[in-house]
Design a protein around this motif. Structure first.
Motif, mmCIF file in Angstrom:
data_model
loop_
_atom_site.group_PDB
_atom_site.id
_atom_site.type_symbol
_atom_site.label_atom_id
_atom_site.label_comp_id
_atom_site.label_asym_id
_atom_site.label_seq_id
_atom_site.Cartn_x
_atom_site.Cartn_y
_atom_site.Cartn_z
ATOM 1 N N PHE A 211 0.807 -1.209 0.126
ATOM 2 C CA PHE A 211 -0.041 0.143 -0.081
ATOM 3 C C PHE A 211 0.885 1.409 0.112
ATOM 4 O O PHE A 211 2.143 1.180 0.498
ATOM 5 N N SER A 212 0.319 2.270 -0.624
ATOM 6 C CA SER A 212 1.025 3.503 -0.506
ATOM 7 C C SER A 212 1.136 4.108 0.920
ATOM 8 O O SER A 212 0.127 4.303 1.511
ATOM 9 N N PRO A 213 2.225 4.612 1.171
ATOM 10 C CA PRO A 213 2.302 5.323 2.775
ATOM 11 C C PRO A 213 1.512 6.649 2.654
ATOM 12 O O PRO A 213 1.003 7.224 3.641
ATOM 13 N N ALA A 214 1.223 7.123 1.310
ATOM 14 C CA ALA A 214 0.466 8.379 1.403
ATOM 15 C C ALA A 214 -1.324 8.105 1.274
ATOM 16 O O ALA A 214 -1.898 9.108 1.130
ATOM 17 N N ASP A 215 -1.708 7.009 0.937
ATOM 18 C CA ASP A 215 -2.945 6.785 0.847
ATOM 19 C C ASP A 215 -3.466 5.300 1.256
ATOM 20 O O ASP A 215 -2.733 4.445 0.532
ATOM 21 N N ASN A 216 -4.322 5.283 1.997
ATOM 22 C CA ASN A 216 -4.913 4.084 2.625
ATOM 23 C C ASN A 216 -5.346 3.077 1.561
ATOM 24 O O ASN A 216 -5.694 1.843 1.730
ATOM 25 N N HIS A 217 -5.905 3.845 0.362
ATOM 26 C CA HIS A 217 -6.488 3.184 -0.593
ATOM 27 C C HIS A 217 -5.634 2.648 -2.048
ATOM 28 O O HIS A 217 -6.210 2.211 -2.739
ATOM 29 N N VAL A 218 -4.581 3.145 -1.952
ATOM 30 C CA VAL A 218 -3.633 2.750 -3.234
ATOM 31 C C VAL A 218 -2.749 1.734 -3.002
ATOM 32 O O VAL A 218 -2.073 1.657 -2.048
ATOM 33 N N LEU A 219 -2.924 0.662 -4.018
ATOM 34 C CA LEU A 219 -2.296 -0.525 -3.765
ATOM 35 C C LEU A 219 -1.473 -0.775 -4.935
ATOM 36 O O LEU A 219 -1.850 -0.614 -6.023
ATOM 37 N N PHE A 220 -0.178 -1.155 -4.955
ATOM 38 C CA PHE A 220 0.802 -1.507 -5.956
ATOM 39 C C PHE A 220 0.841 -3.169 -5.987
ATOM 40 O O PHE A 220 1.327 -3.597 -4.860
ATOM 41 N N THR A 221 0.925 -3.773 -6.894
ATOM 42 C CA THR A 221 0.963 -5.023 -7.163
ATOM 43 C C THR A 221 2.371 -5.538 -8.097
ATOM 44 O O THR A 221 2.314 -4.849 -9.216
ATOM 45 N N ALA A 222 3.171 -6.398 -7.955
ATOM 46 C CA ALA A 222 4.222 -6.939 -8.903
ATOM 47 C C ALA A 222 3.783 -8.556 -9.183
ATOM 48 O O ALA A 222 3.523 -9.237 -8.468
ATOM 49 N N CYS A 223 4.026 -8.683 -10.535
ATOM 50 C CA CYS A 223 3.554 -9.834 -11.224
ATOM 51 C C CYS A 223 4.312 -10.529 -12.214
ATOM 52 O O CYS A 223 5.120 -9.740 -12.805
ATOM 53 N N ASP A 224 4.189 -11.621 -12.253
ATOM 54 C CA ASP A 224 4.903 -12.332 -13.306
ATOM 55 C C ASP A 224 4.496 -12.191 -14.573
ATOM 56 O O ASP A 224 5.321 -12.567 -15.755
ATOM 57 N N ASP A 225 3.562 -11.316 -15.039
ATOM 58 C CA ASP A 225 3.006 -11.024 -16.187
ATOM 59 C C ASP A 225 3.888 -10.049 -16.686
ATOM 60 O O ASP A 225 3.563 -9.443 -17.713
ATOM 61 N N LYS A 226 5.024 -9.521 -16.045
ATOM 62 C CA LYS A 226 5.777 -8.432 -16.159
ATOM 63 C C LYS A 226 5.348 -6.904 -15.988
ATOM 64 O O LYS A 226 5.845 -5.994 -16.107
ATOM 65 N N HIS A 227 4.180 -6.978 -15.343
ATOM 66 C CA HIS A 227 3.628 -5.980 -15.156
ATOM 67 C C HIS A 227 3.453 -5.315 -13.597
ATOM 68 O O HIS A 227 3.347 -6.035 -12.681
ATOM 69 N N ILE A 228 3.324 -4.080 -13.304
ATOM 70 C CA ILE A 228 2.941 -3.474 -12.046
ATOM 71 C C ILE A 228 1.667 -2.882 -11.930
ATOM 72 O O ILE A 228 1.534 -2.115 -13.037
ATOM 73 N N HIS A 229 0.859 -3.234 -11.459
ATOM 74 C CA HIS A 229 -0.722 -2.386 -11.306
ATOM 75 C C HIS A 229 -0.607 -1.416 -10.057
ATOM 76 O O HIS A 229 -0.023 -1.794 -9.047
#
Length: 323
Positions: A211-229
Motif C-alpha cells: 500500500f502507498s504510505p500516502a494513501d490508505n486505498h492505493v495499492l501496488f502489485t508486482a506480477c509474473d506477467d511483467k506488469h506492476i498495477h
C-alpha cells in the motif's frame, strides 16, 4: 528523484537471497537491514555500511521472507521448513516459533501498530493473523475461488480457495490485501474478518504488493506477467499499469513519502518509477541474477536522503541512496 549506488556486497550469503526488510532504529541503535537466504540463515546488517552484525540460524530449509516489527525490537522469518521464527533483533533470542503445515508459510507483514502479524498461508488458501502479545492465532481469512466456474456453473464448495503468496496492510491497519498464485488480489476488512472484494487484472502469480504510505486505498502489485498495477483498493479500479521489465516482476516497495515505487525483476534489474509521471525513470543493473526483494528504509533514520536495498539470487546485496 533518483537512486545512486552506494555499495554492493558480493557473497553476502552462501546462496540466493530471497528476502529483505528494514528494522527501524531504536533508542540504542540505528536501523538494520534484515536479509533471508536459501542458505537457511537470516543476517542483520548495519544500514549505511552494510557490515554484517550477526548471522541467525534456526531454520532447516531456505528462508522465504523476513519482516520487522514497527517498534524495531523484534522480527520474524518464514522458511520452506514451514516455521515462522520470531526473534529479538538485538539478542537473537527466539521469542516464539509458529508452526504451519507444509507450504503454508510465505510472505508476512506486521500491522502498522505492531499488534498483529499476517502470514500468507500458501496452500491453505488463507492468511493467518497472529496476536503479537499472546502469539495466539487470532484469525484465519480464506481467499475464496470465484463463485462460478469457467463453465458458468457454481464452483465446487469443497476445498475452496486460492494459493496465497503475499500480504500487505493498509497504513491505517484496517484493511489487508492478499495476493494469489492465479493473479487475484483479495481485500479484507480485518476488524470484521470479512472479504470486501477482489481486484482483477493479473492472470499470473502476484508475488509482492504494498500500500502507498500516502494513501490508505492505493495499492501496488508486482506480477509474473511483467506488469506492476496501481489500484484504488476501495473502488476496485485499476488506476494504472506500469510496464518495462523484460521478465517476471518479483518485488515492489513504496518510498516513505509515497512519490515513487521500486521494483525488482527476474530480468536482473531494479527500476525506480515516478508516480506522478507513472513511468520508469531509472533502471539499475547492479545484479547478475534475478532480484527477489527491494526495500526502502523507513523515514526518520537521521539522514537527509533515503536508502533502498535490493537482494538477488546472485547472493549479493546492493544499497542505494534515494533522493
Amino acid at each position: 528523484m533518483k537512486v545512486n549506488s552506494l555499495k554492493n556486497v558480493a557473497g553476502a550469503h552462501n546462496d540466493g537471497i530471497w528476502a529483505a526488510a528494514w528494522a527501524p532504529a531504536t533508542d540504542s541503535r540505528p536501523g538494520l537491514l534484515i536479509t533471508g537466504s536459501v542458505d537457511e540463515t537470516v543476517k542483520l546488517w548495519r544500514g549505511d555500511e552494510l557490515e554484517c552484525e550477526r548471522t541467525n540460524t534456526g531454520h532447516s530449509l531456505g528462508v522465504v521472507a523476513v519482516a520487522a516489527h514497527p517498534g524495531g525490537r523484534i522480527a520474524a522469518s518464514t522458511s520452506l521448513d514451514s516455521f515462522v521464527r520470531v526473534f529479538d533483533i538485538d539478542s537473537n533470542a527466539t521469542v516464539t516459533t509458529l508452526e504451519a503445515p507444509p507450504s503454508e508459510a510465505w510472505l508476512m507483514q506486521f500491522d502498522p501498530k505492531g499488534e498483529l502479524l499476517a502470514v500468507a498461508g500458501g496452500g491453505s488458501c488463507s492468511v493467518k493473523i497472529w496476536n503479537t502479545t499472546s502469539w495466539k492465532l487470532e484469525q484465519s481469512l480464506t481467499v475464496p475461488k470465484a463463485e462460478n466456474g469457467a463453465d458458468g456453473k457454481a464452483a465446487d464448495k469443497v476445498g475452496l480457495g486460492k494459493f496465497v503468496l503475499g500480504v500487505a496492510w493498509s497504513m491505517d491497519g484496517k484493511n489487508l490485501a492478499c495476493s494469489t498464485m492465479d493473479g487475484t488480489v483479495a481485500i479484507f476488512d480485518v476488524g470484521k474478518g470479512k472479504l470486501i472484494h477482489t481486484l482483477e487484472g493479473h492472470n499470473m502469480p502476484v508475488r509482492s504488493l504494498v500500500f502507498s504510505p500516502a494513501d490508505n486505498h492505493v495499492l501496488f502489485t508486482a506480477c509474473d506477467d511483467k506488469h506492476i498495477h496501481m489500484y484504488d483498493a476501495r473502488s476496485r479500479m485499476l488506476v494504472s499499469a506500469f510496464s518495462g521489465h523484460a521478465s517476471w516482476v518479483l518485488s515492489v516497495d513504496a518510498s516513505p513519502e509515497g512519490a515513487a515505487i521500486a521494483t525488482g525483476s527476474s530480468d536482473k534489474t531494479v527500476r525506480l518509477w515516478d508516480l506522478k509521471m507513472r513511468a520508469s525513470i531509472q533502471t539499475v543493473t547492479d545484479h547478475t541474477d534475478q532480484v527477489w526483494a527491494v526495500a526502502f528504509r523507513p523515514s526518520g533514520e537521521g539522514s537527509s536522503s533515503g536508502r533502498l536495498a535490493s537482494v538477488s539470487d546472485d547472493k549479493s546485496i546492493s544499497l542505494y541512496e534515494y533522493t
